[in-house]
Design an enzyme around this catalytic site. Structure first.
Site, short mmCIF file in Angstrom:
data_model
loop_
_atom_site.label_atom_id
_atom_site.label_comp_id
_atom_site.label_asym_id
_atom_site.label_seq_id
_atom_site.Cartn_x
_atom_site.Cartn_y
_atom_site.Cartn_z
N GLU A 199 4.09 8.23 3.04
CA GLU A 199 5.22 7.75 3.84
C GLU A 199 5.27 6.22 3.91
OE1 GLU A 199 8.44 7.50 5.41
OE2 GLU A 199 7.84 9.56 5.86
N GLY A 231 4.23 -15.84 6.02
CA GLY A 231 3.48 -14.70 5.52
C GLY A 231 4.34 -13.55 5.05
N ASP A 253 9.64 -4.91 -6.38
CA ASP A 253 9.15 -4.17 -5.22
C ASP A 253 10.19 -3.16 -4.75
OD1 ASP A 253 7.26 -4.10 -2.64
OD2 ASP A 253 9.33 -4.27 -1.95
N LYS A 297 10.38 1.23 -4.83
CA LYS A 297 10.72 2.05 -3.66
C LYS A 297 11.94 2.93 -3.95
CE LYS A 297 8.84 -1.43 -0.54
NZ LYS A 297 9.15 -2.54 0.38
N VAL A 338 7.17 3.25 1.40
CA VAL A 338 8.56 2.80 1.41
C VAL A 338 8.97 2.47 2.84
CG1 VAL A 338 10.96 3.39 0.92
CG2 VAL A 338 9.15 4.22 -0.59
#
Length: 430
Positions: A130, A188, A202, A206, A133
């Site tokens: 879980e 960050g 990225d 997903k 994503v």
């Protein structure tokens, strides 16, 4: 029946510390949910003496993966170390030793999910992911369980907090891409090497995971069309706003008559679209079902405790399955053969920005070119530029197919009256 379930952690960084903290601080609630205690027996770390924001007994820490993977008393492996090839082998070893696995690793699942899920099934183990994503948003569980009775036709959303933060700064504060990225790194939200985020990979991983689950077919990373935000300029943002749109990096997965498209790209959304209001590091995913209609899931897409919450929620599910004796039976294999759409089957509106040489008849030539390719124009702006002899032209098309629009762009690039094609974006949400 076990009164204590023992957990092995692979990794004790930011998310790993969050997992350990939740297990320690929420023990009463976890026991109420599962009917047994949950205990961290071992955690694989790189440095034994490192200061961490959660305190574990030194006997719980190890530098050796085999002390976690092959300990017969450890029931569940929680993988929060990141990486791909080494981690893939660790997860396979864990499953082959009949240990259930919970992971937050989107790269691992996007690239090797089918292999790992098959290994889990072969060994009667659970594999849950879980947290891979959208951080704390329970989107995977919603697709697999909450919307299991429906037929999903479209998934669209903001699934990368770094790029959403950058585009928010550019849209709301007029920041340049470079300044917004620098600020994201200082806070960050972005890595020193931000390419996985800003180039769209990225988000693409997903979307491969979500479309595999939503469409019950095996969508691989290579099936996702990917464009990042590194070429988005302040001028693009300004023109979008002037036309009534907000720029977002959008993941789109759509199914029509069994054929699918999956993409990640900067796209224009009307200002009043709910996704246009999703700001900073937050994520949101729209899911369209034939029966339920539109649903939207919104929340923090990353962060220590939101991500750790998703990990521990999966852990609770695994423990419940262990106590019920149904481990390894929840995997749903792909139902449909994958059929990807051709470019002529992908429809959208498009935004296009050109620098046009200020010559007699130039404007008429480009509008004629659109007409020749069957692409009609909804809006068109022509503005002078400071650079002598050039004009800026901004075009918004009506719905057209991707092949026709690509053909227009290729033809425009060859025209002597075009100085440059500055940008092109898809328009969604209308």
């Amino acid at each position: 029946m076990k009164n204590v379930v023992s957990v092995g952690l692979l990794g004790l960084g930011t998310v790993g510390c969050g997992v350990a903290r939740i297990i320690k601080d929420h023990q009463e609630e976890l026991q109420h949910q599962t009917g047994c205690a949950i205990h961290i027996k071992k955690a694989l770390v790189q440095h034994l003496e490192k200061e961490r924001d959660v305190q574990l007994d030194p006997s719980q820490l190890t530098l050796h993966a085999e002390e976690v993977l092959f300990d017969p008393e450890i029931d569940v492996i929680v993988e929060v170390m990141g990486g791909i090839e080494q981690t893939r082998q660790y997860v396979l070893d864990a499953l082959r030793h009949k240990k259930h696995v919970v992971t937050a690793n989107k790269d691992l699942i996007a690239l090797h999910g089918a292999e790992l899920l098959q290994a889990a099934q072969n060994n009667g183990c659970d594999l849950y992911y879980e947290a891979s994503v959208a951080g704390g948003i329970p989107i995977i569980r919603s697709l697999v369980e909450g919307l299991a009775s429906d037929r999903i036709v479209k998934i669209m959303g903001i699934v990368n907090g770094t790029t959403n933060y950058i585009l928010t700064k550019m849209s709301k504060e007029g920041a340049t891409y470079e300044d917004a990225l620098r600020e994201a790194q200082e806070l960050g939200y972005a890595e020193a090497d931000p390419s996985a985020d800003v180039e769209g990979w990225d988000a693409a991983r997903k979307m491969a995971i979500l479309s595999t689950l939503g469409f019950l077919t095996n969508v691989e990373l290579d099936d996702v069309s990917v464009q990042g935000i590194s070429q988005v300029t302040a001028e693009d943002i300004a023109y979008c706003s002037k036309l009534g749109y907000t720029m977002k990096l959008i993941g789109i997965a759509q199914r029509d008559e069994g054929r699918i498209e999956v993409s990640v790209q900067p796209a224009l959304l009307p200002h009043d679209h709910p996704l246009a209001a999703v700001s900073n590091e937050y994520n949101a995913v729209y899911v369209y079902g034939e029966s339920v209609g539109e649903t939207m899931f919104y929340g923090p897409g990353a962060g220590q405790l939101p991500t750790a919450t998703a990990v521990v929620s999966d852990l609770v599910t695994v423990v419940k399955h262990m106590r019920l004796g149904v481990s390894g039976r929840s995997m749903v294999a792909p139902l449909y053969d994958k059929q990807l759409k051709k470019d002529e089957e992908i429809f959208s509106k498009y935004f296009l920005r050109l620098h046009l040489k200020d010559k007699t008849g130039a404007f008429a030539r480009i509008t004629s070119l659109f007409s020749e390719h069957g692409v009609s124009l909804e809006r068109i702006l022509q503005l002078p530029l400071k650079e002598a002899g050039l004009a800026e032209v901004v075009v918004m098309t009506h719905q057209t197919n991707k092949k026709a629009f690509d053909d227009v762009c290729r033809a425009l690039a060859k025209m002597d009256v075009i100085q440059a094609i500055k940008s092109r974006y898809r328009v969604e949400g209308e």
